[in-house]
Design an enzyme around this catalytic site. Structure first.
Site, PDB file in Angstrom:
ATOM      1  CB  SER A 173      38.062  36.529  68.380  1.00 13.57           C
ATOM      2  OG  SER A 173      38.299  34.856  68.198  1.00 13.57           O
ATOM      3  N   GLY A 174      41.278  35.252  69.334  1.00 13.65           N
ATOM      4  CA  GLY A 174      42.642  34.512  68.846  1.00 13.65           C
ATOM      5  C   GLY A 174      41.918  33.039  68.070  1.00 13.65           C
ATOM      6  CG  LEU A 175      37.871  30.288  67.565  1.00 10.23           C
ATOM      7  CD1 LEU A 175      38.636  28.966  67.307  1.00 10.23           C
ATOM      8  CD2 LEU A 175      36.467  30.092  68.217  1.00 10.23           C
TER       9      LEU A 175
ATOM     10  CG  ASP B 156      42.333  29.479  69.413  1.00 12.72           C
ATOM     11  OD1 ASP B 156      43.447  30.188  69.541  1.00 12.72           O
ATOM     12  OD2 ASP B 156      41.386  29.544  70.079  1.00 12.72           O
TER      13      ASP B 156
ATOM     14  CG  ASP C 104      41.989  35.732  72.591  1.00  9.80           C
ATOM     15  OD1 ASP C 104      42.730  35.737  73.668  1.00  9.80           O
ATOM     16  OD2 ASP C 104      41.347  34.964  71.929  1.00  9.80           O
TER      17      ASP C 104
ATOM     18  CG  ASP D 119      46.073  33.153  72.254  1.00 10.20           C
ATOM     19  OD1 ASP D 119      44.918  33.199  72.446  1.00 10.20           O
ATOM     20  OD2 ASP D 119      46.548  32.668  71.371  1.00 10.20           O
TER      21      ASP D 119
ATOM     22  CD  GLU E  59      43.800  31.792  76.764  1.00 10.94           C
ATOM     23  OE1 GLU E  59      43.114  32.454  76.095  1.00 10.94           O
ATOM     24  OE2 GLU E  59      44.068  30.577  76.737  1.00 10.94           O
TER      25      GLU E  59
ATOM     26  CE  LYS F 226      44.389  29.032  73.091  1.00 12.81           C
ATOM     27  NZ  LYS F 226      43.454  30.467  73.113  1.00 12.81           N
TER      28      LYS F 226
ATOM     29  CG  ASN G 152      39.059  27.320  71.679  1.00 13.71           C
ATOM     30  OD1 ASN G 152      38.026  26.984  72.297  1.00 13.71           O
ATOM     31  ND2 ASN G 152      38.965  28.595  71.207  1.00 13.71           N
ATOM     32  CB  SER G 153      38.421  28.003  76.689  1.00 12.41           C
ATOM     33  OG  SER G 153      39.501  28.775  76.937  1.00 12.41           O
TER      34      SER G 153
ATOM     35  NE  ARG H  74      40.257  33.054  77.958  1.00 14.05           N
ATOM     36  CZ  ARG H  74      40.143  32.620  76.680  1.00 14.05           C
ATOM     37  NH1 ARG H  74      39.774  33.864  76.200  1.00 14.05           N
ATOM     38  NH2 ARG H  74      39.581  31.611  76.429  1.00 14.05           N
TER      39      ARG H  74
ATOM     40  CG  HIS I 210      36.078  31.622  78.944  1.00 16.67           C
ATOM     41  ND1 HIS I 210      34.792  32.025  78.282  1.00 16.67           N
ATOM     42  CD2 HIS I 210      36.914  31.044  77.868  1.00 16.67           C
ATOM     43  CE1 HIS I 210      34.699  31.514  77.346  1.00 16.67           C
ATOM     44  NE2 HIS I 210      35.854  31.146  76.828  1.00 16.67           N
TER      45      HIS I 210
HETATM   46  C1  SPV Z   1      38.547  33.764  71.338  1.00 14.25           C
HETATM   47  O1  SPV Z   1      37.790  33.951  70.669  1.00 14.25           O
HETATM   48  O2  SPV Z   1      39.433  33.262  70.960  1.00 14.25           O
HETATM   49  C2  SPV Z   1      38.611  33.109  72.728  1.00 14.25           C
HETATM   50  C3  SPV Z   1      37.301  33.144  73.553  1.00 14.25           C
HETATM   51  O3  SPV Z   1      39.465  33.105  73.513  1.00 14.25           O
HETATM   52  S1  SPV Z   1      36.943  31.260  73.414  1.00 14.25           S
HETATM   53  O4  SPV Z   1      37.116  30.892  71.947  1.00 14.25           O
HETATM   54  O5  SPV Z   1      35.700  31.210  73.898  1.00 14.25           O
HETATM   55  O6  SPV Z   1      38.006  30.788  74.148  1.00 14.25           O
HETATM   56 MG    MG Z   2      41.295  32.952  72.209  1.00 14.52          MG
END
Ligand code: SPV
Ligand code: MG
Length: 539
Positions: A54-56, A66, A93, A95, A122, A128, A130-131, A167, A198
């Protein structure tokens, strides 16, 4: 695992093929978040078939946001540790791909070099966000530009099973189903192996709508972080391919660290946390310390052939309802014997001999050699010791086979200069009749640094006033000490040897050579009962 019928050997399926199989199988698959080598290994150990890098979570573990603050090469470096630590596939992930199609090409090359099984890209802009942060203000990538990235990724990969997941962020930025679908079909046409849809809603409405309309065979992946209360069967029924549990390792690590830190901060002691957190040996296990100890005995020159290990493990278990040798009882997923051998190997002891007897066919290990005491039912540990007397031609560490103890006990006795050194626990109950009670020349005194206690006598029932501790069942001998033991064994008449107790033998030995004592305070268990066995897990 696959079996090659030609060579009859088993081979691990490539990580890329494993991930591909997860996406394509009819049953729902799960990927669990990891953010470094340790968490990746834990994901695999738990039983998950794949990892979400996971990027986060990776950025959070680095203490940055992130927002592509960590460079893509720093992410790839982290992935290298994660991949080296595991044998299951990792989906990165990725990004937005850290730039345009050209950056994506280089990313794919570097990911394949590190055995990463796939990447998720994505359709937003670099850098980017975070969503779940200000979704409506985020801008989507141009569809054709993003399709170019997917094509570039697919054309770059050299392993045909490497996966590129596209994504869709349309729902995140507040656009509706038709934008999401248009993009998803375009990305599938561009070669995406799966589509990740997502959503940031607390209910799975976006996903339900999407799945009802989605007519492509390309598998769909979801991240139910926000709609976490949705029953997983609903995802199955919708035809979802893969669910990503996207950030639950880093979030649990964070809260566990906070709890421990707060307790230590407030109490200024470790005693309230010690039993609530992973032990140091858990860490050694996850790091693979055993494998290194084993390899050292094989590859380091002259590796301690001067020190051997002897484990006396012939006796029968007295634990109700449990069959088999006590030494094979499992503590933290590993037999007591293996724990002991690990300790010995850690101190460079290459040759370990185990005397077995009761249920001997159940005592197996390719790390030790066995000597059998078939008369175990009617003989004592001293008889077992006499069966390996010929192996006492070097310094040795000798132990009972049913004790679980802290590995530093070995360090304590090895660093003592005496020829025969016993480990003795001062924290024992004093009124039993089966413990190896020790009366020593000096009682334990924590205020007195220069103690040099020696054995006066050892017996299994002793006046409590005389007891200075309990023999743990662990001792070391130098070459001189080993010879003294050989001589003492030889001096015992055969008729007495078979039933002589270890306390009687060591008391006898102390008349020919000084038997020294190192004191410990707890940190071990002699496994005789079910509750001992339970307590062994906390050693
Ligand atoms: C991550 O886990 O970094 C994701 C999922 O991209 S989210 O945090 O929901 O965007
Ligand atoms: Mg991410």
């Amino acid at each position: 695992m696959m079996i090659d019928l030609q060579t009859n050997t088993t081979t691990q399926q490539r990580k890329t093929s494993q991930l591909r199989a997860l996406f394509q199988r009819p049953e729902l698959a799960f990927l669990m978040e990891a953010h470094n080598g340790l968490s990746a290994r834990l994901v695999e150990e738990t039983g998950f078939a794949g990892i979400w890098a996971s990027g986060l979570a990776i950025s959070a573990s680095m203490g940055v946001r992130d927002n592509n603050e960590a460079s893509w090469t720093q992410v790839v470096d982290t992935l290298e540790f994660m991949s080296d630590a595991t044998s299951i596939p990792i989906l990165l992930d990725g990004d937005t791909g850290y730039g345009n199609f050209n950056n994506v090409r280089r990313l794919i090359k570097k990911l394949e070099q590190r055995d990463i099984a796939g990447v998720c890209l994505e359709d937003k802009l670099f850098p980017k966000t975070n969503s779940f942060l200000n979704g409506e203000q985020q801008e989507l990538a141009d569809v054709s530009e993003f399709c170019g990235k997917i094509k570039a990724a697919k054309d770059t990969q050299s392993d045909p099973d490497f996966s590129v997941v596209a994504r869709i962020e349309a729902f995140i930025v507040g656009m509706g189903l038709s934008e999401a679908l248009d993009r998803a079909y375009a990305y599938a046409d561009a070669g995406a192996d799966a589509i990740l849809v997502h959503s940031k809603k607390a209910v799975p409405d976006d996903i339900v709508e999407f799945m009802q309309a989605w007519k492509s065979p390309v598998p769909v992946v979801i991240v139910p972080t926000k709609y976490y209360a949705t029953p997983t069967d609903q995802f199955r029924n919708m035809g979802i391919s893969t669910v990503i549990w996207a950030n639950h390792s880093i979030r649990s690590a964070m809260s566990a660290m906070q709890t421990t830190m707060k307790t230590i901060y407030e109490t200024e002691t470790l005693k309230d946390v010690e039993n609530k957190i992973s032990s140091v040996s858990d860490i050694f296990r996850i790091q693979g310390a055993d494998e290194l100890a084993e390899a050292e005995t094989q590859y380091l020159p002259g590796y301690n052939t001067q020190l051997s290990g002897i484990i006396l493990a012939a006796g029968a278990s007295r634990i109700d309802g449990l069959s088999g040798p006590k030494s094979m009882l499992s503590v933290h997923g590993k037999s007591i014997l293996d724990h002991q051998v690990d300790h010995l190997k850690r101190f460079g002891i290459g040759q370990v001999t185990v005397v077995r007897g009761h249920d001997k066919e159940k005592m197996v290990s390719d790390r030790v050699s066995f000597v059998d005491n078939d008369a175990y039912a009617t003989t004592s540990e001293v008889q077992s010791l006499s069966l390996v007397a010929d192996r006492l031609d070097t310094a040795a560490v000798i132990s009972y086979g049913d004790i679980v103890y802290k590995h530093y006990f070995i360090h304590e006795c090895l660093s003592h200069p005496g020829d025969v050194v016993l480990v003795v626990d001062v924290e024992c109950a004093k009124t039993d009749t089966w413990r190896d009670y020790v009366q020593a020349s000096e009682a334990f005194n924590p205020m007195q640094l220069q103690q040099a206690p020696t054995l006066v006598q050892m017996v299994r029932a002793m006046n409590p006033d005389q007891i200075t501790g309990e023999f743990v069942g662990l001792m070391k001998t130098t070459k001189t000490g080993s010879r003294a033991i050989q001589a003492a064994l030889a001096s015992v008449p055969e008729s007495e040897l078979a039933t002589m107790t270890m306390p009687a033998f060591l008391t006898r030995l102390s008349q020919t050579i000084a038997v020294h004592i190192v004191y410990v305070q707890g940190g071990w268990v002699d496994v005789n009962t079910l509750s001992d066995w339970t307590a062994a897990a906390d050693v």
